[in-house]
Design an enzyme around this catalytic site. Structure first.
Site, PDB file in Angstrom:
ATOM      1  N   GLU A 283     -20.965  72.783 105.809  1.00  0.00           N
ATOM      2  CA  GLU A 283     -21.028  74.202 105.414  1.00  0.00           C
ATOM      3  C   GLU A 283     -22.219  74.923 106.035  1.00  0.00           C
ATOM      4  OE1 GLU A 283     -20.876  75.096 101.233  1.00  0.00           O
ATOM      5  OE2 GLU A 283     -18.722  74.810 101.145  1.00  0.00           O
ATOM      6  N   HIS A 304     -12.514  47.981 109.182  1.00  0.00           N
ATOM      7  CA  HIS A 304     -11.142  47.459 109.249  1.00  0.00           C
ATOM      8  C   HIS A 304     -10.118  48.585 109.369  1.00  0.00           C
ATOM      9  CE1 HIS A 304     -12.372  43.271 108.272  1.00  0.00           C
ATOM     10  NE2 HIS A 304     -13.441  43.946 107.863  1.00  0.00           N
ATOM     11  N   LYS A 418      -9.912  81.177  99.617  1.00  0.00           N
ATOM     12  CA  LYS A 418      -9.856  81.765  98.266  1.00  0.00           C
ATOM     13  C   LYS A 418      -9.013  83.043  98.286  1.00  0.00           C
ATOM     14  CE  LYS A 418     -14.385  80.072  96.845  1.00  0.00           C
ATOM     15  NZ  LYS A 418     -15.747  80.469  96.547  1.00  0.00           N
TER      16      LYS A 418
HETATM   17  O1  PA5 Z   1     -22.560  75.288  98.692  1.00  0.00           O
HETATM   18  C1  PA5 Z   1     -21.966  76.192  98.121  1.00  0.00           C
HETATM   19  O2  PA5 Z   1     -22.467  77.312  97.944  1.00  0.00           O
HETATM   20  C2  PA5 Z   1     -20.575  75.975  97.569  1.00  0.00           C
HETATM   21  O3  PA5 Z   1     -20.105  74.709  97.834  1.00  0.00           O
HETATM   22  C3  PA5 Z   1     -20.565  76.194  96.056  1.00  0.00           C
HETATM   23  O4  PA5 Z   1     -21.465  75.296  95.469  1.00  0.00           O
HETATM   24  C4  PA5 Z   1     -19.175  75.990  95.481  1.00  0.00           C
HETATM   25  O5  PA5 Z   1     -18.270  76.866  96.115  1.00  0.00           O
HETATM   26  C5  PA5 Z   1     -19.158  76.267  93.988  1.00  0.00           C
HETATM   27  O6  PA5 Z   1     -19.627  77.554  93.724  1.00  0.00           O
HETATM   28  P1  PA5 Z   1     -20.092  77.982  92.263  1.00  0.00           P
HETATM   29  O7  PA5 Z   1     -21.255  77.145  91.885  1.00  0.00           O
HETATM   30  O8  PA5 Z   1     -20.439  79.427  92.390  1.00  0.00           O
HETATM   31  O9  PA5 Z   1     -18.911  77.741  91.339  1.00  0.00           O
END
Ligand code: PA5
Length: 428
Positions: A283, A304, A418
């Site tokens: 990310e 494996h 989303k």
């Molecule tokens: O790293 C990030 O920002 C995302 O992976 C969020 O942690 C994830 O989308 C969950 O978001 P939230 O904590 O707002 O529910």
């Protein structure tokens, strides 16, 4: 605390490419340390290590002790950065099989109703606490799971408000209002810490403490790594801390045609730390058409399945081993009278002795094939060393992203799925 070896990468990178990457790593490291790079309003994961909040650690420990006394199960509801860190640290440090103590179970990290249904049956008759963790408070997966689990807690217990703990940002809206209305206990996710950098905030620390782990040692292990390697600027590649030197190799390999980094561990307990690493790197770097694809393997299991490809498949993969130097296992291989499998020559040896030979043999085989190999070794699998490696990777990913010219701290691409999902759900 950590021992690194990048020689297997250096041997595969042209001298001028490596030298150029190291120079850029110096600039990127200095941008991070000076807090002047892109996304610099999200550096709370560093500043909280500069000024540890011991009162918060104590408050978390107090609640964790209450939950450990009262509960059979803590269900943690969250996804992405609101779940992977706790899962990683608990899997890395808590015993794999336990006959007593609180079970920490995760939910809200996918949309499987079958899983939730089965979880509800598992919770029936048990003393249950729920920790809902969402920085935004609006993420669909945890929001739906929390509806179900909140209903379960309200139906099953006289004091539901005492059994639900909310971890969210100060102004998350719906979830924050619900917590205030119902009188749930709350922990705050600092605004300047993004989800995937939040394991050392209450997001990760409460579940980790409930699992019986020492959150102070974990936190202060990260503080040590931060203090020793993350604060001083560098004037030359020789002054770079190991985390930035690792970033330089990763990006130099990427620019030499290696597009996938495989984080390989020899300890199954570290597999979930690999999943946390995968999110952190995927990310943070994967944007603007750039970034290494972060893949994870546990050896010898995956030797494996993936071993053939790594040995001599398409040469676009490099391997970063995450290993543990001193494994404290006492189980030895038994001798048998018949020696039918011919393995009596290993009798009396520990499994870690055999695993060490597997690691050394694998590293040699892969590096003599198509795969550059690096190594990051924890001295021991303890809270302190896991805390140190958390900061190491966080520092490395920020430096690597700056070298690529991307903002490490946003994730605009995550929104696309989303939108597609919500527009379909609202039409239906
Ligand atoms: O790293 C990030 O920002 C995302 O992976 C969020 O942690 C994830 O989308 C969950 O978001 P939230 O904590 O707002 O529910």
């Amino acid at each position: 605390m950590l021992h690194t070896d990048f020689s297997g990468a250096d041997a595969r990178i042209a001298d001028d490419v490596l030298a150029g990457a190291q120079r850029r790593a110096v600039d990127a490291h200095n941008l991070l340390v000076s807090g002047t790079g892109p996304g610099n309003k999200w550096l709370g994961w560093r500043t909280m290590l500069a000024a540890p909040n011991d009162a918060l650690l104590e408050r978390l420990d107090r609640l964790a002790n209450e939950i450990r006394e009262e509960a059979d199960v803590l269900v943690c509801v969250g996804i992405g950065g609101s779940y992977l860190g706790a899962d990683a640290v608990i899997a890395a440090l808590a015993p794999a099989f336990r006959s007593h103590g609180v079970d920490v179970i995760f939910a809200g990290h996918h949309l499987s109703g079958t899983y939730l249904d089965s979880l509800l049956r598992h919770l029936e008759g048990k003393s249950v606490y729920v920790n809902v963790i969402s920085k935004s408070g609006t993420t669909l997966e945890p929001a739906l799971a929390f509806r179900v689990l909140r209903g379960f807690v309200e139906r099953s217990f006289d004091n539901p408000e005492a059994r639900i703990v909310v971890t969210t940002s100060r102004d998350s809206g719906a979830l924050q209002h619900l917590a205030s209305d119902k009188g749930y206990r709350q922990f705050v996710i600092p605004d300047d810490v993004g989800g995937r950098f939040s394991v050392l905030t209450p997001v990760g620390l409460l579940p980790i403490a409930v699992a019986g782990l020492d959150i102070r040692s974990l936190f202060y292990g990260a503080v040590s790594m931060y203090t020793n390697t993350g604060t001083a600027s560098a004037t030359s590649p020789q002054e770079l801390p190991a985390a930035a030197a690792y970033a330089a190799r990763r990006i130099a390999l990427y620019e030499s045609g290696y597009k996938t980094e495989l984080l390989a561990t020899m300890e199954p307990e570290l597999a979930r730390l690999g999943a946390w690493w995968q999110q952190l790197f995927g990310e943070s770097e994967g944007k603007d058409g750039k970034g290494l694809f972060p893949a994870v393997s546990t050896f010898t299991t995956d030797l494996h399945s993936l071993g053939q490809f790594i040995q001599d498949g398409d040469p676009t993969v490099f391997e970063s081993f995450l290993i543990v130097r001193n494994v404290s296992d006492s189980l030895t291989i038994p001798e048998t009278d018949d020696n039918l499998d011919g393995l009596n020559y290993l009798a009396g040896r520990t499994f870690s002795h055999v695993n060490r030979a597997a690691f050394e043999g694998t590293r040699e085989a892969h590096s003599s094939g198509t795969t550059p190999v690096m190594q990051i070794a924890l001295e021991r699998r303890t809270e302190e060393h896991v805390g140190a490696v958390i900061y190491f990777f966080q520092h490395a990913v920020a430096v690597g992203a700056y070298m690529l010219g991307v903002n490490p701290f946003d994730q605009p691409g995550v929104e696309a799925y989303k939108k597609g999902m919500l527009s379909r759900l609202k039409q239906a």
